[in-house]
Design a protein around this motif. Structure first.
Motif, PDB file in Angstrom:
ATOM      1  N   LYS A 236       0.818  -1.211   0.000  1.00  0.00           N
ATOM      2  CA  LYS A 236       0.000   0.000   0.000  1.00  0.00           C
ATOM      3  C   LYS A 236       0.855   1.265   0.000  1.00  0.00           C
ATOM      4  O   LYS A 236       0.424   2.316  -0.484  1.00  0.00           O
ATOM      5  CB  LYS A 236      -0.960  -0.036   1.179  1.00  0.00           C
ATOM      6  N   GLU A 237       2.061   1.154   0.507  1.00  0.00           N
ATOM      7  CA  GLU A 237       2.975   2.288   0.530  1.00  0.00           C
ATOM      8  C   GLU A 237       3.285   2.792  -0.878  1.00  0.00           C
ATOM      9  O   GLU A 237       3.521   3.984  -1.082  1.00  0.00           O
ATOM     10  CB  GLU A 237       4.275   1.868   1.236  1.00  0.00           C
ATOM     11  N   GLN A 241      -1.451   4.568  -0.566  1.00  0.00           N
ATOM     12  CA  GLN A 241      -0.944   5.655   0.264  1.00  0.00           C
ATOM     13  C   GLN A 241      -0.379   6.788  -0.577  1.00  0.00           C
ATOM     14  O   GLN A 241      -0.549   7.974  -0.252  1.00  0.00           O
ATOM     15  CB  GLN A 241       0.095   5.106   1.250  1.00  0.00           C
ATOM     16  N   LYS A 244      -3.450   8.661  -2.128  1.00  0.00           N
ATOM     17  CA  LYS A 244      -4.097   9.518  -1.136  1.00  0.00           C
ATOM     18  C   LYS A 244      -3.312  10.810  -0.935  1.00  0.00           C
ATOM     19  O   LYS A 244      -3.892  11.899  -0.833  1.00  0.00           O
ATOM     20  CB  LYS A 244      -4.232   8.776   0.194  1.00  0.00           C
ATOM     21  N   GLU A 245      -2.000  10.699  -0.878  1.00  0.00           N
ATOM     22  CA  GLU A 245      -1.155  11.880  -0.702  1.00  0.00           C
ATOM     23  C   GLU A 245      -1.254  12.806  -1.917  1.00  0.00           C
ATOM     24  O   GLU A 245      -1.359  14.031  -1.767  1.00  0.00           O
ATOM     25  CB  GLU A 245       0.297  11.449  -0.485  1.00  0.00           C
TER      26      GLU A 245
END
Length: 297
Positions: A236-237, A241, A244-245
Motif C-alpha cells: 500500500k505504501e 498511500q 491519497k497523498e
C-alpha cells in the motif's frame, strides 16, 4: 525465505490468511501467458498453430487476445515462428490490464511514461489498430533500444520513442491520456530467485520516484484527461498511500472508478481506495495495482 520487513508489511496490510496465499504464489512456478498481437495475427491463427505444436492452452474470460499455456515455458514459445515473426508477445495477464483501462481511442495523444520493454505500449497501439499517437519514454539506454526493437518487431505505428527521464519532460508536451506503469519494488511478482533482492531501502527509494513521476504526469495531462497509475507491487505504501497523498496535494484531480465488471474472475486483494484494483498474485496472475485519476480543471 521471506525477508522480515516484507513479512511484517504483508501481514500488517492483509492478515495472515492472505499472507499465506501471497507467499504461496512466490513459491509457485507461474504459468506462461501470452498476448496475441492483433496487428499481425488473430487468436484463431495462434490457437491453430499452438494446437499443431501440441501446446495446450486456456482462453481468458476477459480478453479475446490472451492465452494461458499449460505445458510450455517461455523458452519453448521463443522457438516458434509466431514469436519470431512478432505475432505474439509474452506478457503476464496482470500487465495486460492497464492498457485496457487506458482504453485508447483513434486520434488520441497518449504518453507511456516508463515504457520499456514495450508490452503495454504495443498493446495500446493494437487496441486502437495503430490509430493513436503514442509517445513512449525510457531513460535507460539499453532498455530504450529494446523498446524500439519491440515496437518495430510487433508492427506498432505512430509511436515516438524518447530516451529521456520522464521526470523532466519539456513543458509543451500535453496528452489526452497517460499510462504510468511506475518503477516499483515488484512485491507482486517475487519468486524464490528474486525475493532476496527485496529490501526496505528499495521500497523507500522507489516511493520517491513514484511520487515524482505522478506529479510530472499531472503537469502534462489535459483537462478531462486520464492518468492510469499502475505498479506490479501489492504494498500500500507504493499504491493507495501514494494516491491519497497526491489527492491531498492536487485539488484539480479526482479518482474515477475502474469498470471491473468484466474482471469478476480475477483474484483480488482488498484496497483502501474503492475505485482501485489490486490483483492478488497466484500461479497465473502477478500481483498488480491499477487506479485511474482524472484532471478536472
Amino acid at each position: 525465505m521471506i525477508p522480515e520487513y516484507l513479512k511484517n508489511k504483508l501481514i500488517g496490510e492483509y492478515g495472515k490468511e492472505l499472507f499465506a496465499d501471497i507467499t504461496n504464489s512466490y513459491r509457485s512456478i507461474r504459468k506462461t501467458t501470452l498476448r496475441v498481437n492483433t496487428l499481425k495475427s488473430s487468436i484463431d491463427e495462434i490457437k491453430e498453430i499452438l494446437d499443431s505444436n501440441n501446446i495446450s492452452f486456456r482462453e481468458v474470460e476477459w480478453s479475446n487476445f490472451s492465452l494461458i499455456l499449460d505445458n510450455a515455458c517461455e523458452e519453448d514459445i521463443r522457438r516458434l515462428d509466431i514469436y519470431k515473426e512478432g505475432k505474439i508477445y509474452l506478457q503476464s495477464l496482470s500487465s495486460q490490464l492497464p492498457p485496457l483501462f487506458v482504453n485508447p481511442q483513434a486520434g488520441e495523444l497518449i504518453l507511456d511514461m516508463t515504457a520499456a520493454p514495450g508490452g503495454k505500449t504495443t498493446e495500446m497501439a493494437a487496441l486502437a489498430d495503430n490509430e493513436v499517437l503514442i509517445t513512449a519514454i525510457e531513460k535507460n539506454k539499453k532498455r530504450y533500444e529494446r523498446l524500439k526493437y519491440n515496437i518495430e518487431h510487433l508492427g506498432a505505428k505512430k509511436i515516438s520513442v524518447l530516451n529521456v527521464d520522464a521526470r523532466n519532460l519539456d513543458e509543451y508536451f500535453m496528452f489526452d491520456k497517460i499510462l504510468l506503469d511506475a518503477p516499483c519494488s515488484g512485491s507482486g511478482t517475487l519468486n524464490i530467485k528474486t525475493i532476496n533482492d527485496f529490501s526496505e531501502e528499495l521500497v523507500n527509494r522507489l516511493v520517491i520516484v513514484q511520487k515524482d513521476l505522478i506529479n510530472e504526469a499531472l503537469k502534462h495531462l489535459k483537462v478531462n484527461g486520464d492518468l492510469i497509475y499502475s505498479t506490479c507491487s501489492i504494498l500500500k505504501e507504493e499504491n493507495e498511500q501514494i494516491i491519497k497523498e497526491i489527492l491531498s496535494m492536487h485539488k484539480d484531480i479526482e479518482l474515477i472508478p475502474l469498470d471491473i465488471s468484466m474482471f469478476s474472475n480475477i483474484p483480488i486483494l482488498p484496497v483502501e481506495i474503492d475505485s482501485a484494483l489490486c490483483v492478488k498474485p497466484t500461479d497465473i496472475y502477478e500481483g498488480f495495482f491499477v487506479v485511474k485519476i482524472r484532471k478536472i480543471k
